[in-house]
Design a protein around this motif. Structure first.
Motif, PDB file in Angstrom:
ATOM      1  N   ALA A  93       0.841  -1.198   0.000  1.00 34.65           N
ATOM      2  CA  ALA A  93       0.000   0.000   0.000  1.00 34.65           C
ATOM      3  C   ALA A  93       0.874   1.245   0.000  1.00 34.65           C
ATOM      4  O   ALA A  93       1.881   1.324   0.713  1.00 34.65           O
ATOM      5  CB  ALA A  93      -0.919   0.001   1.213  1.00 34.65           C
TER       6      ALA A  93
ATOM      7  N   ARG B  67      -0.450   7.262   0.298  1.00 34.38           N
ATOM      8  CA  ARG B  67      -1.790   7.809   0.093  1.00 34.38           C
ATOM      9  C   ARG B  67      -2.852   6.796   0.486  1.00 34.38           C
ATOM     10  O   ARG B  67      -3.841   7.149   1.145  1.00 34.38           O
ATOM     11  CB  ARG B  67      -1.958   8.214  -1.374  1.00 34.38           C
ATOM     12  CG  ARG B  67      -3.328   8.785  -1.716  1.00 34.38           C
ATOM     13  CD  ARG B  67      -3.378   9.223  -3.168  1.00 34.38           C
ATOM     14  NE  ARG B  67      -4.690   9.689  -3.536  1.00 34.38           N
ATOM     15  CZ  ARG B  67      -5.701   8.914  -3.922  1.00 34.38           C
ATOM     16  NH1 ARG B  67      -5.510   7.599  -3.985  1.00 34.38           N
ATOM     17  NH2 ARG B  67      -6.882   9.418  -4.250  1.00 34.38           N
ATOM     18  N   GLN B  68      -2.673   5.541   0.110  1.00 36.79           N
ATOM     19  CA  GLN B  68      -3.631   4.494   0.460  1.00 36.79           C
ATOM     20  C   GLN B  68      -3.672   4.263   1.963  1.00 36.79           C
ATOM     21  O   GLN B  68      -4.745   4.053   2.534  1.00 36.79           O
ATOM     22  CB  GLN B  68      -3.279   3.196  -0.272  1.00 36.79           C
ATOM     23  CG  GLN B  68      -3.518   3.252  -1.772  1.00 36.79           C
ATOM     24  CD  GLN B  68      -3.020   2.015  -2.484  1.00 36.79           C
ATOM     25  OE1 GLN B  68      -1.984   1.443  -2.104  1.00 36.79           O
ATOM     26  NE2 GLN B  68      -3.739   1.579  -3.513  1.00 36.79           N
TER      27      GLN B  68
ATOM     28  N   LYS C 145      -7.108   4.764   3.907  1.00 41.96           N
ATOM     29  CA  LYS C 145      -7.689   3.492   4.309  1.00 41.96           C
ATOM     30  C   LYS C 145      -7.466   3.163   5.785  1.00 41.96           C
ATOM     31  O   LYS C 145      -8.213   2.357   6.358  1.00 41.96           O
ATOM     32  CB  LYS C 145      -7.109   2.355   3.456  1.00 41.96           C
ATOM     33  CG  LYS C 145      -7.403   2.479   1.958  1.00 41.96           C
ATOM     34  CD  LYS C 145      -8.895   2.395   1.670  1.00 41.96           C
ATOM     35  CE  LYS C 145      -9.155   2.428   0.171  1.00 41.96           C
ATOM     36  NZ  LYS C 145     -10.608   2.321  -0.144  1.00 41.96           N
TER      37      LYS C 145
END
Length: 316
Positions: free
Chosen positions: A216, A219-220, A224
């Motif tokens: 990941a 940003r993810q 998330k």
């Protein structure tokens, strides 16, 4: 033998009753002590909060100029508010201020909190420095300084002059006056920043480690993991900042010179309430405005709680 058994039971019963009376007496003494310690707060609650609220509710249905006895007019003040153009403008200015300044402040506060959460040296010093504007932001001195910084010959225009740009009189221009107050509100990001920082410290690092192992991106991981786990903190800050923003007064009063100008561009609802109550001596009308503000804040708070079920996630 039975007489001895009966005597033993009687003694145990008397002992239990004695202990019960002692506990009951001790409990009453503790209750009295608690009441004595709570009494100053209860007096303050009745005299400073509940009493004035009831008086204000009564005055909202009267015509009262502080010099004569209140005259009952029923819903007259509220009917007058429906046709008050300056009141409508003050609502527009206030809503603009709240809708723009609160998200900007929270975004900036979260950004600074994430920077400080990286474990840099001297973290306590940085936290104190960044929190300082929140302590000073609502003071008269800072509002005066802000007015000087954004004045025609202020610091901002002096910096712009180095690049050959002639800046406007930011606080004297109807198009930019409100923006300077919004910027002042964003600058006082210290309190929500500390709350965000405390929330970030509670996010388990194993979530980030597992996400990195799965490939990941940063940003993810932010969208998330960080945002969902911080959603209760974001909601808490959002509610507090909306309530506080609707009640903003000092900054606009000082920056605009107490007029709400230029051209009512910074005439917040609270400032117009002040003008009606203490400048024009229409205290009944001002009381009605105060209760409308209570309803507006209550409506926004209730809406936040209703909508929160769709985006606030609690870690069970």
């Amino acid at each position: 033998m039975s007489a001895i058994t009966e005597l033993s039971r009687s003694r145990r019963k008397k002992g239990a009753e004695g202990e019960s009376r002692a506990v009951h007496t001790e409990g009453r003494h503790e209750n009295k002590a608690a009441f004595v310690f709570l009494l100053p707060w209860l007096i303050g609650l009745v005299v400073v909060t509940i009493g004035p609220m009831i008086a204000s509710l009564y005055l909202s249905f009267t015509s009262y100029n502080l010099l004569q006895a209140p005259k009952w007019i029923g819903l007259g003040n509220f009917e007058t508010m429906l046709g008050d153009a300056r009141l409508a403008n003050s609502l527009r200015v206030t809503f603009t201020y709240v809708v723009v300044s609160v998200p900007l402040q929270l975004i900036f506060a979260l950004f600074i909190a994430m920077v400080l959460d990286r474990g840099m040296r001297g973290l306590s010093i940085y936290r104190s420095v960044f929190y300082l504007p929140s302590l000073l932001g609502s003071s008269v001195a800072i509002a005066i300084l802000w007015r000087q910084i954004f004045g025609t010959s202020g610091l901002v225009n002096q910096v712009l002059a180095w690049f050959g740009i002639q800046g406007p009189g930011w606080v004297s221009n109807p198009k930019t006056a409100l923006s300077t107050i919004i910027l002042l509100h964003v600058w006082t990001f210290g309190a929500p920043m500390l709350i965000f920082l405390a929330g970030l410290r509670q996010v388990p690092t194993m979530y980030y480690e597992a996400a990195e192992m799965d490939g990941a991106s940063a940003r993810q991981r932010f969208f998330k993991i960080t945002l969902p786990l911080l959603s209760p903190i974001i909601f808490f800050n959002l509610v507090l900042q909306i309530i506080g923003s609707f009640q903003s007064f000092t900054q606009a009063f000082i920056v605009s010179g107490g007029t709400g100008g230029p051209a009512d561009s910074t005439n917040f609802y609270t400032m117009y309430l002040y003008q009606k109550g203490f400048t024009q001596l229409q205290m009944g009308y001002a009381s009605a405005m105060a209760w409308v503000l209570v309803l507006i804040i209550g409506a926004f708070t209730a809406l936040n709680f209703i909508v929160s079920r769709f985006w606030v996630f609690y870690d069970d």
